[in-house]
Enzyme design. Structure first.
Site, PDB file in Angstrom:
ATOM      1  N   GLY A  15       0.804  -1.216   0.000  1.00 44.09           N
ATOM      2  CA  GLY A  15       0.000   0.000   0.000  1.00 44.09           C
ATOM      3  C   GLY A  15       0.833   1.261   0.000  1.00 44.09           C
ATOM      4  N   GLU A  62       1.850  -8.031  -2.141  1.00 43.20           N
ATOM      5  CA  GLU A  62       0.617  -8.646  -1.670  1.00 43.20           C
ATOM      6  C   GLU A  62       0.507 -10.139  -1.967  1.00 43.20           C
ATOM      7  OE1 GLU A  62      -0.425  -4.250  -1.871  1.00 43.20           O
ATOM      8  OE2 GLU A  62       0.852  -5.659  -2.951  1.00 43.20           O
TER       9      GLU A  62
END
Length: 261
Positions: free
Chosen positions: A112, A135
């Protein structure tokens, strides 16, 4: 709450947003996620602040993204319970911005963290920066714009490699592939980013916002439609008072006094 929001002392039109959680690699837990979203929304709503710089505290990490111990589990549990939960990570996925935002990437921008940097219009970084979407290592996917924005910022093959492998690239590769505009020595990074923000703040604010919107809008349009919308915007800006002031200031050899109208 450790999201610092400061006005540039030399130019209050420039805001500096700092994720100040270095003990957790500037990752966002639920509280910091909410606070950063509120800070971004307040900047967007401000009449005085025209350009913002986003950075992280310390000298090693811009942001490691979502807190894997708190934010991701809390969100995952609600999703697994059947909720359709909005994911406005850091205030960058659900809010349409009109004002320019510059990322001063002072170290690792991961998951992020990279997605927040990608949401910015211009990215500068220090030589120790790395960029990655990790991720898939945790059996999830980028969900804050990574699969959308990264392929628009770097060649498709590189974006695929970064997304599917989860492995990062360094500052030199980020510069070579156009992910960042400049690599700046760490002690100078924030000053350079703020200086760039001041320069943008000196330009006609309506023209800056309209030009930014046309660039982003045009990426998803056919050429003819993009050109037509640019022409409409060109006419709108030409009708503003600022468009009279700019050439007048040039002719009179003085600094323009833009009023955003």
């Amino acid at each position: 709450m450790a999201i610092r929001v400061e006005s540039d002392p030399a130019d209050p039109r420039v805001a500096v947003l700092t994720i100040d959680r270095p003990d957790a690699r500037n990752a966002l837990d639920p509280e910091h996620q909410e606070a950063l979203g509120a800070a971004v929304a307040a900047f967007e709503a401000s009449d005085e602040q025209l350009v913002a710089v986003l950075t992280g505290a310390g000298e090693t990490t811009f942001s490691a993204g979502a807190d894997l111990k708190r934010l991701i589990p809390a969100y995952r549990d609600r999703v697994r319970a059947g909720e359709d939960v909005p994911w406005n990570f850091g205030g960058f996925t659900a809010v349409e911005r009109a004002k320019p935002l510059i990322a001063a990437v002072n170290g690792h921008a991961l998951a992020g963290g990279l997605e927040m940097a990608l949401a910015c219009d211009i990215r500068l970084c220090s030589p120790n920066a790395t960029f990655g979407l990790a991720e898939t290592k945790w059996a999830i996917i980028p969900g804050a714009g990574g699969t959308v924005r990264l392929p628009r910022a770097v060649p498709l093959g590189l974006a695929m490699e970064m997304i599917l492998s989860g492995e990062p690239i360094d500052a030199a590769e980020a510069y070579r592939t156009g992910l960042v505009n400049r690599v700046v020595p760490l002690p100078e990074l924030l000053d350079v980013a703020v200086g760039l923000a001041r320069g943008i703040a000196d330009r006609g604010p309506l023209a800056v916002r309209e030009a930014r919107a046309r660039v982003l809008d045009g990426l998803g349009l056919e050429h003819a439609e993009a050109m037509a919308r640019e022409h409409e915007a060109f006419l709108r800006v030409m009708r503003t008072d600022d468009a009279l002031e700019g050439p007048a200031a040039f002719a009179e050899k003085r600094a323009p006094r833009y009023r955003g109208r």
